[in-house]
Design a protein around this motif. Structure first.
Motif, PDB file in Angstrom:
ATOM      1  N   GLY A  58       1.877 -29.979   6.877  1.00 16.04           N
ATOM      2  CA  GLY A  58      -0.136 -30.234   5.950  1.00 16.04           C
ATOM      3  C   GLY A  58      -0.947 -29.373   6.356  1.00 16.04           C
ATOM      4  N   ASP A  59      -2.079 -29.332   6.666  1.00 16.88           N
ATOM      5  CA  ASP A  59      -3.404 -28.629   6.759  1.00 16.88           C
ATOM      6  C   ASP A  59      -2.814 -27.523   7.626  1.00 16.88           C
ATOM      7  N   SER A  60      -1.873 -27.446   8.961  1.00 16.95           N
ATOM      8  CA  SER A  60      -1.760 -27.060   9.875  1.00 16.95           C
ATOM      9  C   SER A  60      -0.803 -26.206   9.738  1.00 16.95           C
ATOM     10  N   ILE A  61      -1.345 -24.844  10.621  1.00 16.45           N
ATOM     11  CA  ILE A  61      -0.259 -23.884  10.647  1.00 16.45           C
ATOM     12  C   ILE A  61       0.149 -23.908  12.252  1.00 16.45           C
ATOM     13  N   LEU A  62       1.097 -23.386  12.621  1.00 17.65           N
ATOM     14  CA  LEU A  62       1.954 -23.284  14.246  1.00 17.65           C
ATOM     15  C   LEU A  62       2.525 -22.040  14.352  1.00 17.65           C
ATOM     16  N   ARG A  63       2.138 -21.137  15.735  1.00 17.57           N
ATOM     17  CA  ARG A  63       2.417 -20.060  15.543  1.00 17.57           C
ATOM     18  C   ARG A  63       3.335 -20.001  17.078  1.00 17.57           C
ATOM     19  N   LEU A  64       4.081 -18.892  17.050  1.00 13.48           N
ATOM     20  CA  LEU A  64       4.826 -18.820  17.963  1.00 13.48           C
ATOM     21  C   LEU A  64       3.715 -18.591  19.223  1.00 13.48           C
ATOM     22  N   HIS A  65       4.147 -19.263  20.396  1.00 10.02           N
ATOM     23  CA  HIS A  65       3.624 -19.267  21.587  1.00 10.02           C
ATOM     24  C   HIS A  65       1.999 -19.525  21.746  1.00 10.02           C
ATOM     25  N   SER A  66       2.464 -21.250  21.537  1.00  7.11           N
ATOM     26  CA  SER A  66       1.272 -22.081  21.155  1.00  7.11           C
ATOM     27  C   SER A  66       1.089 -22.597  22.069  1.00  7.11           C
ATOM     28  N   SER A  67       0.018 -23.430  22.411  1.00  7.60           N
ATOM     29  CA  SER A  67       0.308 -24.634  23.994  1.00  7.60           C
ATOM     30  C   SER A  67       0.296 -25.664  23.074  1.00  7.60           C
ATOM     31  N   GLU A  68       1.669 -26.778  24.419  1.00  9.67           N
ATOM     32  CA  GLU A  68       1.684 -27.878  24.122  1.00  9.67           C
ATOM     33  C   GLU A  68       0.707 -28.593  23.209  1.00  9.67           C
ATOM     34  N   GLU A  69      -0.187 -28.860  23.819  1.00  9.29           N
ATOM     35  CA  GLU A  69      -1.919 -29.783  22.927  1.00  9.29           C
ATOM     36  C   GLU A  69      -1.678 -28.845  21.798  1.00  9.29           C
ATOM     37  N   GLU A  70      -1.696 -27.708  20.988  1.00  7.92           N
ATOM     38  CA  GLU A  70      -0.876 -26.833  19.651  1.00  7.92           C
ATOM     39  C   GLU A  70      -0.349 -27.212  18.930  1.00  7.92           C
ATOM     40  N   VAL A  71       0.539 -27.431  20.248  1.00  2.85           N
ATOM     41  CA  VAL A  71       2.504 -27.528  18.772  1.00  2.85           C
ATOM     42  C   VAL A  71       1.817 -29.473  18.729  1.00  2.85           C
ATOM     43  N   PHE A  72       1.176 -30.589  19.300  1.00  3.15           N
ATOM     44  CA  PHE A  72       1.516 -31.447  18.947  1.00  3.15           C
ATOM     45  C   PHE A  72       0.440 -31.939  18.123  1.00  3.15           C
ATOM     46  N   ARG A  73      -0.750 -30.589  18.242  1.00  4.94           N
ATOM     47  CA  ARG A  73      -1.677 -31.102  17.599  1.00  4.94           C
ATOM     48  C   ARG A  73      -1.572 -31.028  15.487  1.00  4.94           C
ATOM     49  N   LEU A 111       9.802 -25.391  25.429  1.00 11.98           N
ATOM     50  CA  LEU A 111       8.453 -24.816  26.519  1.00 11.98           C
ATOM     51  C   LEU A 111       8.724 -23.839  27.061  1.00 11.98           C
ATOM     52  N   VAL A 112       7.678 -22.710  27.303  1.00 16.23           N
ATOM     53  CA  VAL A 112       8.479 -22.247  29.045  1.00 16.23           C
ATOM     54  C   VAL A 112       6.928 -21.434  29.381  1.00 16.23           C
ATOM     55  N   ARG A 113       6.832 -22.242  30.661  1.00 13.46           N
ATOM     56  CA  ARG A 113       5.434 -21.387  30.914  1.00 13.46           C
ATOM     57  C   ARG A 113       4.073 -22.439  30.319  1.00 13.46           C
ATOM     58  N   ASN A 114       4.767 -23.695  29.309  1.00 10.08           N
ATOM     59  CA  ASN A 114       3.783 -24.325  28.377  1.00 10.08           C
ATOM     60  C   ASN A 114       3.465 -23.258  27.341  1.00 10.08           C
ATOM     61  N   ARG A 115       4.052 -21.908  26.295  1.00 12.74           N
ATOM     62  CA  ARG A 115       3.993 -21.680  25.585  1.00 12.74           C
ATOM     63  C   ARG A 115       5.136 -21.975  24.655  1.00 12.74           C
ATOM     64  N   MET A 116       5.680 -22.201  23.401  1.00 14.19           N
ATOM     65  CA  MET A 116       6.249 -22.554  22.344  1.00 14.19           C
ATOM     66  C   MET A 116       6.965 -21.809  21.748  1.00 14.19           C
ATOM     67  N   VAL A 117       8.715 -21.692  23.041  1.00 12.59           N
ATOM     68  CA  VAL A 117       9.593 -20.344  22.102  1.00 12.59           C
ATOM     69  C   VAL A 117      10.251 -20.615  21.152  1.00 12.59           C
ATOM     70  N   LEU A 118       9.857 -22.050  20.846  1.00 20.39           N
ATOM     71  CA  LEU A 118      11.130 -22.655  19.128  1.00 20.39           C
ATOM     72  C   LEU A 118      10.079 -23.910  19.845  1.00 20.39           C
ATOM     73  N   GLY A 119      10.660 -23.909  17.659  1.00 22.08           N
ATOM     74  CA  GLY A 119       9.469 -25.061  16.848  1.00 22.08           C
ATOM     75  C   GLY A 119      10.131 -25.637  16.269  1.00 22.08           C
ATOM     76  N   MET A 120      11.008 -26.611  15.815  1.00 22.03           N
ATOM     77  CA  MET A 120      12.189 -27.151  14.958  1.00 22.03           C
ATOM     78  C   MET A 120      11.936 -28.187  14.347  1.00 22.03           C
ATOM     79  N   GLN A 121      11.774 -28.727  13.166  1.00 22.19           N
ATOM     80  CA  GLN A 121      11.094 -29.610  12.131  1.00 22.19           C
ATOM     81  C   GLN A 121      12.448 -29.683  11.376  1.00 22.19           C
ATOM     82  N   THR A 122      12.572 -31.368  11.255  1.00 18.99           N
ATOM     83  CA  THR A 122      13.909 -31.403  10.725  1.00 18.99           C
ATOM     84  C   THR A 122      13.968 -32.721   9.959  1.00 18.99           C
ATOM     85  N   LEU A 123      13.751 -32.024   8.057  1.00 18.71           N
ATOM     86  CA  LEU A 123      13.690 -33.413   7.368  1.00 18.71           C
ATOM     87  C   LEU A 123      14.763 -33.911   6.792  1.00 18.71           C
ATOM     88  N   GLU A 124      15.484 -35.474   6.448  1.00 23.11           N
ATOM     89  CA  GLU A 124      16.417 -36.291   6.595  1.00 23.11           C
ATOM     90  C   GLU A 124      17.134 -35.932   5.446  1.00 23.11           C
TER      91      GLU A 124
END
Length: 219
Positions: A58-73, A111-124
């Motif tokens: 959407g209007d959000s972007i997500l970068r590597l090393h984001s926190s869990e809170e940032e990921v699910f925002r 996540l490792v130590r509250n930092r994202m090292v992999l994020g994956m979206q799957t669309l079926e």
């Protein structure tokens, strides 16, 4: 298949995806194709390059090393989806794997130590227009950097990489010609361990072609 299995198998082996999607002979056990978990240690103490790729939702972007809170925002659980918290697909550090899954879409994060090292979206079950629009979105966002493409009749991959940050889009079709789209962003070492790399993509496409040919023309 739950999202934990997709983290283990998505684009690890397109042959696996084809088999699980309905090409398999009777008695096939998808779990038998899951390899032993690789061991990976990663650092999150380095700074991202300004040109590093990122995920778009959407209007959000997500970068590597984001926190869990940032990921699910950036990727909030939609109505009707369920949360999952499962065993990570790799070992070697204090990894946490979690996310959400609905009928047509899923999102998982490692996540490792509250930092994202992999994020994956799957669309079926995505149509050609959705695939084209999603690719165009990322091509425009990553410009002037061009994707490195690994094309194939069973699947196609697009990769953008800056330093340790790697973005991968993978599009596959099952036996019923239904398309799945995977968009993943991660640390290159983590993605290498899960075979989300250009070299592994080329190898897996060759393997998938051979396996499919044997299935279609059994001795």
């Amino acid at each position: 298949m739950n999202l934990k299995s997709k983290l283990l198998l998505a684009c690890k082996s397109i042959a696996s995806l084809l088999l699980i999607s309905g090409c398999a002979p009777g008695g096939f056990d998808p779990g038998s194709m899951v390899p032993e978990k690789p061991s990976v240690q990663v650092s999150t103490r380095w700074s991202l390059d300004e040109a590093a790729p990122y995920l778009i939702h959407g209007d959000s972007i997500l970068r590597l090393h984001s926190s869990e809170e940032e990921v699910f925002r950036a990727f909030p659980r939609p109505r009707g989806a369920y949360d999952f918290f499962e065993e990570p697909p790799i070992t070697g550090d204090t990894y946490v794997a979690k996310g959400w899954q609905s009928n047509g879409e899923g999102f998982g994060v490692l996540l490792v130590r509250n930092r994202m090292v992999l994020g994956m979206q799957t669309l079926e079950n995505v149509d050609a227009d959705t695939i084209s629009q999603r690719l165009q979105l990322y091509e425009q966002a990553m410009a002037p950097m061009l994707a490195e493409v690994v094309p194939g009749e069973l699947a196609s991959y697009w990769f953008w990489e800056v330093g340790q940050a790697r973005l991968m889009i993978c599009q596959t079709k099952d036996a019923k010609q239904n398309s799945q789209l995977v968009v993943a962003l991660g640390d290159a070492d983590v993605m290498n361990a899960l075979r989300m790399s250009r070299q592994a993509a080329s190898q897996d496409l060759v393997e998938a072609r051979v396996k499919l040919q044997k299935m279609l023309n059994p001795e």
